[in-house]
Design a protein around this motif. Structure first.
Motif, PDB file in Angstrom:
ATOM      1  N   ARG A   1     -12.107   5.030  -2.717  1.00 50.37           N
ATOM      2  CA  ARG A   1     -12.259   3.894  -2.233  1.00 50.37           C
ATOM      3  C   ARG A   1     -11.003   3.069  -1.762  1.00 50.37           C
ATOM      4  NH1 ARG A   1     -12.747   0.221  -7.265  1.00 50.37           N
ATOM      5  NH2 ARG A   1     -10.687   1.160  -7.770  1.00 50.37           N
ATOM      6  N   ASP A   2      -9.793   3.580  -2.661  1.00 47.79           N
ATOM      7  CA  ASP A   2      -8.488   2.780  -2.456  1.00 47.79           C
ATOM      8  C   ASP A   2      -8.079   3.456  -1.061  1.00 47.79           C
ATOM      9  OD1 ASP A   2      -8.676   1.743  -4.676  1.00 47.79           O
ATOM     10  OD2 ASP A   2      -7.152   3.080  -5.622  1.00 47.79           O
TER      11      ASP A   2
ATOM     12  N   TYR B   1      -8.199   2.309   8.127  1.00 43.17           N
ATOM     13  CA  TYR B   1      -7.692   3.099   9.305  1.00 43.17           C
ATOM     14  C   TYR B   1      -8.870   3.974   9.618  1.00 43.17           C
ATOM     15  CZ  TYR B   1      -2.996   1.171   8.423  1.00 43.17           C
ATOM     16  OH  TYR B   1      -1.925   0.383   8.346  1.00 43.17           O
TER      17      TYR B   1
ATOM     18  N   CYS C   1      -4.134   4.583   1.136  1.00 45.71           N
ATOM     19  CA  CYS C   1      -2.848   4.664   0.076  1.00 45.71           C
ATOM     20  C   CYS C   1      -3.506   5.163  -1.253  1.00 45.71           C
ATOM     21  CB  CYS C   1      -1.895   3.539   0.101  1.00 45.71           C
ATOM     22  SG  CYS C   1      -0.797   3.123   1.491  1.00 45.71           S
ATOM     23  N   LEU C   2      -2.701   5.967  -1.905  1.00 52.31           N
ATOM     24  CA  LEU C   2      -2.883   5.944  -3.519  1.00 52.31           C
ATOM     25  C   LEU C   2      -1.846   5.459  -4.431  1.00 52.31           C
ATOM     26  CD1 LEU C   2      -4.700   9.438  -3.090  1.00 52.31           C
ATOM     27  CD2 LEU C   2      -5.915   7.463  -3.917  1.00 52.31           C
TER      28      LEU C   2
ATOM     29  N   ALA D   1      -9.784   1.920   1.849  1.00 52.26           N
ATOM     30  CA  ALA D   1      -9.360   0.309   1.828  1.00 52.26           C
ATOM     31  C   ALA D   1      -7.919   0.115   2.612  1.00 52.26           C
ATOM     32  CB  ALA D   1      -9.567  -0.254   0.744  1.00 52.26           C
ATOM     33  N   GLY D   2      -7.137   1.230   2.019  1.00 53.36           N
ATOM     34  CA  GLY D   2      -5.883   0.770   2.781  1.00 53.36           C
ATOM     35  C   GLY D   2      -4.900   2.331   3.105  1.00 53.36           C
TER      36      GLY D   2
END
Ligand code: SF4
Lengths: 202, 472
Positions: free
Chosen positions: B151-152, B54, B158-159, B155-156
């Motif tokens: 990075r997380d 995003y 979210c955590l 990539a998405g």
């Protein structure tokens, strides 16, 4: 998604331990900020505790990380609030690249312990008295081997067996090899998209 | 487990699902990045062949390595130049908005987000920086993360997280004249300890916070992490909404009213349950100064330095003894009168317009003491511009302060602004850790911007209140 690999299971860590006594050892002390200017983590294993180990003219200071008998240690024994302060992952990167595979202390800075989890390094807690006893063994008998076991939640070495603690989810992540969170999170990408679509429609 | 708090509401609103480990997958509404903790995260994405999921939810700026005297490229420090080039390249390649110098918005990441209206109530906010706690001032749940977590989020979005406990820190009454939000922050950390907040989010409540400006709330929330709390927040109210209205990324027009209604729904309920709560009286707070090597080691300006023997806990005693060895003071000596070499006003704690105004009031018509190096580093280009429109730069320059460009500067000193040898600084920043300001033997005294200005004028630690009475 095929490139995301499952991380390895971590159940036991075995080896010698280096005691680093003191409360509130912040990540600036673990890895001085100037080394954060390196674009990759590759060299950080050279610098843990750099300014605690060396004067600015390069002359060594007394520090456990400088002592010959602690070279090759795979565990670090700390005290309270270890790794507080800056969020820099460079601090645990420096420790792991030096050789540390597990850290035992009374308590941890939260971002630091989260960072260790993402690197597959168990960070576990023990009481103040037990930490004093563990550090004492590692100080008097630097050759002592310790066995940290997440299955029984104990650490054992130098004739001492001590209970350790760790949040259940972290323990599970380590023991099941699910500590590399990227893959776990991306598996639910459609749920995230769905949540955002529902919000937009509301 | 707390119930009915803003924390619970924001957590539930952003909870995606439970992970196989038992952790919660939490959606991150806003992701801020800077040049120091993001390059390795982008490299990890490349290695894994991933994109930014995003890109319109991540915003970048450059702050830590910026020289504050001249931003002419290339930077003299090759490593700093390489970091800047990396964030330029990464934001371009992955389609992330970068507030660089030319944008007119560059500044310390925690000043830039709120200033642009990116930081909003009810959001989850993450940044590879521990002082992300700052954004909690808006009723957001904001916390620092490491690079693998950056990075997380890239990539998405979210955590993987575990829920935290909530402690309500309530302060009632009115702050006396000369007592600032920085003093409130240092007071709380002193009372609850630098480890007191481990496992907790702090909810700041009571008359003192209700009366406080957004700038002040940001100062207090910023320092939550120095008390061990990964995040801190204030419930959003009319002050919050007034600050946000009309900002670049704030909702506009009809969407504004709808947004305010939604934001109000995140406020803690009157009968919310907390895991812990504590109350203080504003009357007990005076201007504070740190004397040691943790932000918890501070005294009121009228007090003397403590005797290490008074600490019951062995760890705290050892920490105090180490502090004395490093700082080279004597227990029992007064904090007032300690001579300084450097005066630094800036950072994400105290580099906002209100902070510069407070310092300018002290500097106006006075001169920096001989031999003192004093400098002002606005937190962002908009803060700098606003200050110049108000003529604050002229006041500072006339008094002998150096007037700089925005950056983290001597808060962590990985740019040319550094202490030398055993120099002592009066600093408006947030950390007095050994070596934090660029010299491993350097010594840092944390205090409010007005107190730093007063120390610059007299050359030593001074009670800003007596200073005013005597000299105005
Ligand atoms: S001003 Fe200091 S604390 Fe704030 S982001 Fe920069 S280095 Fe970190």
């Amino acid at each position: 998604m095929s490139r995301i690999t499952q991380s390895s299971r971590i159940i036991q860590v075995t080896g010698r331990a280096v005691p680093v006594p003191g409360d509130d050892i912040d990540t600036d002390r673990i890895l001085p900020a100037r080394y954060m200017k390196e674009l990759t983590f590759a060299n950080l294993g050279q610098y843990p505790f750099q300014d605690e180990r060396f004067h600015s003219d390069g002359a060594p200071k007394r520090h456990p990380f400088n002592e010959a008998h602690y070279q090759g240690a795979s565990m670090l024994f700390g005290n309270a609030n270890f790794g507080c302060g800056s969020s820099r992952e460079q601090a645990p990167q420096a420790l792991t690249r030096w050789g540390i595979r597990a850290i035992v202390a009374e308590s941890f800075g939260e971002i630091f312990s989260g960072n260790c989890l993402t690197l597959g390094v168990p960070v576990v807690t023990a009481s103040q008295a037990d930490m004093a006893a563990l550090q004492n063994i590692a100080r008097k008998n630097p050759g002592a081997d310790f066995n940290l076991d997440l299955a029984s939640m104990t650490i054992n070495g130098g004739g001492l067996l001590v209970k350790i603690s760790m949040p259940a989810s972290r323990r599970k992540a380590m023991m099941e090899g699910a500590w590399d969170s990227t893959g776990l999170l991306l598996a639910n990408a459609d749920k995230v998209a769905g949540m955002l679509a529902a919000r937009a429609a509301a | 487990m707390a119930k009915g708090t803003l924390y619970n509401k924001v957590w539930n609103h952003n909870r995606v699902t439970e992970l196989p480990t038992g952790q919660t997958q939490v959606f991150i509404g806003l992701h801020l990045i800077h040049e120091v903790t993001s390059p390795q995260a982008f490299d990890m994405l490349r290695e894994k062949g991933l994109k930014v999921a995003y890109p319109d939810r991540t915003f970048a700026t450059v702050d830590h390595i910026v020289p504050t005297l001249s931003q002419a490229r290339p930077f003299a420090d090759g490593q700093a130049e390489a970091m800047l080039q990396a964030i330029e390249r990464n934001t371009q390649e992955f389609g992330v908005k970068f507030f660089d110098f030319a944008s007119g918005q560059q500044g310390v990441v925690h000043i830039v987000g709120p200033e642009l209206g990116l930081t909003q109530p009810g959001m989850t906010i993450a940044c590879g920086d521990s002082h992300t706690a700052t954004h909690g001032a808006f009723g957001a749940l904001a916390f620092g993360i490491g690079t693998s977590q950056v990075r997380d989020v890239l990539a998405g979005q979210c955590l993987a997280m575990d829920p935290m406990k909530v402690r309500r820190v309530e302060i009632n009454g009115r702050l006396a004249s000369g007592v600032t939000p920085k003093d409130v922050a240092l007071f709380i950390i002193h009372k609850l300890g630098v480890k007191g907040g481990i496992g907790f989010v702090y909810e700041y409540a009571g008359e003192v916070f209700e009366a406080m400006s957004m700038e002040g709330r940001m100062t207090v929330c910023n320092m939550s992490v120095e008390g061990g709390a990964r995040a801190g927040y204030c419930n959003p109210d009319a002050t919050t909404f007034a600050y946000l209205q009309g900002r670049k990324y704030s909702p506009q027009g009809a969407a504004w009213n709808a947004a305010v209604e939604k934001w109000k729904s995140f406020v803690s309920d009157g009968d919310a349950e907390y895991d812990d709560s504590i109350r203080f009286d504003a009357a007990d707070i005076e201007p504070r100064v740190t004397w040691g090597i943790t932000p918890g080691q501070s005294v009121g300006i009228s007090e003397a330095l403590p005797n290490p023997g008074q600490y019951e806990d062995v760890g705290e005693r050892a920490s105090a003894e180490l502090a004395y060895r490093h700082m080279q003071w004597t227990p029992g000596q007064k904090i007032q009168g300690i001579k300084i070499d450097v005066a630094f006003i800036g950072s994400c704690t105290n580099g906002r317009i209100e902070d510069l105004r407070a310092a300018a009031k002290i500097a106006q018509g006075r001169k920096v003491a001989p031999g003192i190096q004093a400098f002002i580093v606005p937190g962002s280009l908009p803060v700098r511009k606003q200050a110049m429109e108000e003529g604050l730069d002229k006041i500072f320059l006339a008094a002998g302060f150096s007037w700089r460009a925005p950056g983290c500067s001597m808060c962590l000193a990985i740019n040319p602004d550094q202490l030398v040898g055993k120099q002592i600084s009066a600093s408006s920043s947030n950390r007095n850790f050994i070596g934090r300001q660029g010299s491993q033997t350097g010594r840092t005294l944390l205090m409010s911007p007005a107190m730093v200005a007063a120390a610059a004028i007299t050359g030593h630690v001074t009670d800003v209140r007596s200073f005013k009475e005597k000299e105005i």
